[in-house]
Design an enzyme around this catalytic site. Structure first.
Site: not given
Length: 470
Positions: A274-275, A113, A42, A157, A10
């Site tokens: 940084p970056d 995850s 989901c 869920y 996503h």
């Protein structure tokens, strides 16, 4: 500008699209170890339950679309090492076994995850499966057909939605959870007690306060006994869904993280290196109810954060507004919405809160059909600032969770919500909207107003309706 994006579900998909829309000359390389992008996990329970017939609908993008926008998309490529100081990464081509190195000007970490896999004896059984990605969903679909006894471990869920799907498919379902309630992170006991009773009415065996201690296969290997602290449950298929952890091992000790490994980002999705940008389930979110960080892996958070990476990749422009952890669920005919903290989670977040529980019909009682709504409003004791809310009804009031989410983000008080302007139309609500009413009950509780005479409003509304019709 040479940009490397690691992970493309996503947050990664959203980041790539926005980067290339904002910076069409950018050189974007995507490294994804799976063979697909943008899978909506989901929707797994809907797919398992047969509501969604074609799994292609659970993808909202694909590698070809990203390539058409200008990205160099390298599917089934696993990043094995990242050095944020040297701005380099090492990659394995999973299809050929080739290893190579790459460099970048900007790095986007959208590694997502992975399900928590507890070190339980017997967990390697072929009858114990995970539920996170598309390939796992396909395996569950393929294997459930000839299975009758199914155990789901985990009452969040995903676990609850799978329980419903299997129960509707006339399976013998057992739900095991180590906590004392289902959906513990999202709802308080007044709501979960109603749902647990409904789940039991669908012939599901609920075993709460039981920790899984092991999985034991029979000699034939076609049956696994789930051994818990409270009993043993024979199962032909066991779905393990006890939660998720951020996949951030590649940058451990190189960027600031929470104790659980979630990467901490600022308002522009920048990490402490940084970056290096990060977004999605690999990150902590800026949690508006507390003003601090929290780990809340939701697709909505991921898409927003990925969008912000794209907006800010070449300089800070658009600030992150934070999140309330707003979610919705349809379960056995109930429509449920939740946002912010609950009574049970508030203390864990360091909040001193009060709450009110309110139940009423969603529209005037003179209407021919009606449904009751159960609502809870959670607010901070000292400031009366709204920090959480829950709604549940057989009528679809889940959009009210979005309204409460906006109230939290805008730092509204219970008085603000009690008097906010909502429309009235007897088909949809009362002269005082139900969100007005739950907030007014909170004000009553704080002795700030006297009880609102709702009945007189309804009577006046009924008289007005009759007058118009005559």
């Amino acid at each position: 500008m040479k940009i490397a994006v690691v992970g493309c579900t996503h947050a990664g998909t959203s980041a790539v699209k926005t980067i290339l829309s904002e910076n069409p000359t950018a050189e974007v390389t995507v490294y994804e170890r799976n063979d697909n992008v943008s899978f909506l996990s989901c929707g797994i329970a809907l797919y398992v339950g047969g509501v969604v017939k074609d799994p292609a609908g659970l993808f909202y993008s694909n590698p070809d679309e990203l390539k058409s926008m200008g990205a160099d998309v390298r599917m089934e490529h696993n990043v094995t090492n990242i050095d944020v100081n040297k701005k380099t990464l090492s990659v394995e081509n999973l299809k050929t076994g080739e290893f190579f190195d790459d460099s970048y000007d900007k790095l986007v970490l959208t590694t997502g995850s992975w399900p928590i896999i507890p070190p339980i004896p017997g967990i390697e059984s072929k009858n114990v499966v995970l539920c996170k990605n598309y390939n796992q969903a396909k395996e569950i679909i393929a294997r459930k057909t000839d299975k009758k006894k199914i155990t789901v471990v985990g009452g969040g869920y995903i676990g609850i939605e799978l329980v419903e799907a299997f129960a509707n498919d006339n399976k013998e379902v057992t739900l095991v959870d180590g906590l004392d309630r289902v959906l513990n992170k999202y709802l308080d006991h007044e709501f979960t007690s109603v749902l647990e009773e409904e789940i039991k009415n669908h012939n599901v065996k609920i075993q709460l306060n039981e920790m899984v201690q092991g999985f034991t296969d029979n000699e034939a290997g076609d049956m696994t006994t789930v051994v818990t602290s409270g009993g043993e449950y024979e199962s032909e298929l066991v779905i393990l869904c006890v939660g998720f952890k951020p996949s951030t091992e590649l940058v451990k000790d190189q960027v600031d993280m929470m104790p659980n490994g979630a990467i901490i980002v600022d308002d522009y999705m920048r990490t402490s290196a940084p970056d290096v940008f990060a977004a999605g389930d690999s990150c902590a979110v800026n949690y508006n109810p507390t003003g601090g960080h929290a780990y809340i892996p939701l697709a909505t958070n991921a898409v927003r954060m990925g969008f912000l990476v794209g907006k800010n990749i070449d300089g800070p422009k658009v600030k992150y507004r934070g999140t309330q952890s707003t979610s919705g669920l349809h379960l056995f005919g109930f429509n449920i919405g939740s946002t912010g903290v609950t009574d049970s989670s508030a203390k864990a977040f360091g909040l001193e809160t009060s709450s009110v529980l309110f139940e009423d019909f969603y529209r005037p009682e003179f209407m021919p059909t009606n449904e009751k709504i159960l609502m809870k409003l959670v607010y901070e004791k000292d400031t009366l600032r709204i920090v959480g809310g829950q709604v549940m009804s057989k009528y679809d009031v889940t959009q009210s969770a979005n309204t409460l989410s906006l109230a939290i983000q805008a730092r509204m008080t219970i008085e603000d919500l009690a008097l906010v302007d909502f429309f009235f139309q007897p088909h949809f609500d009362r002269p005082w909207n139900y969100l007005n009413l739950v907030a007014q009950k909170a004000l009553e509780q704080e002795n700030m107003i006297s009880k609102v005479d709702v009945e007189s409003f309804d009577a006046a509304a009924e008289h007005a309706e009759k007058t118009v019709s005559e």
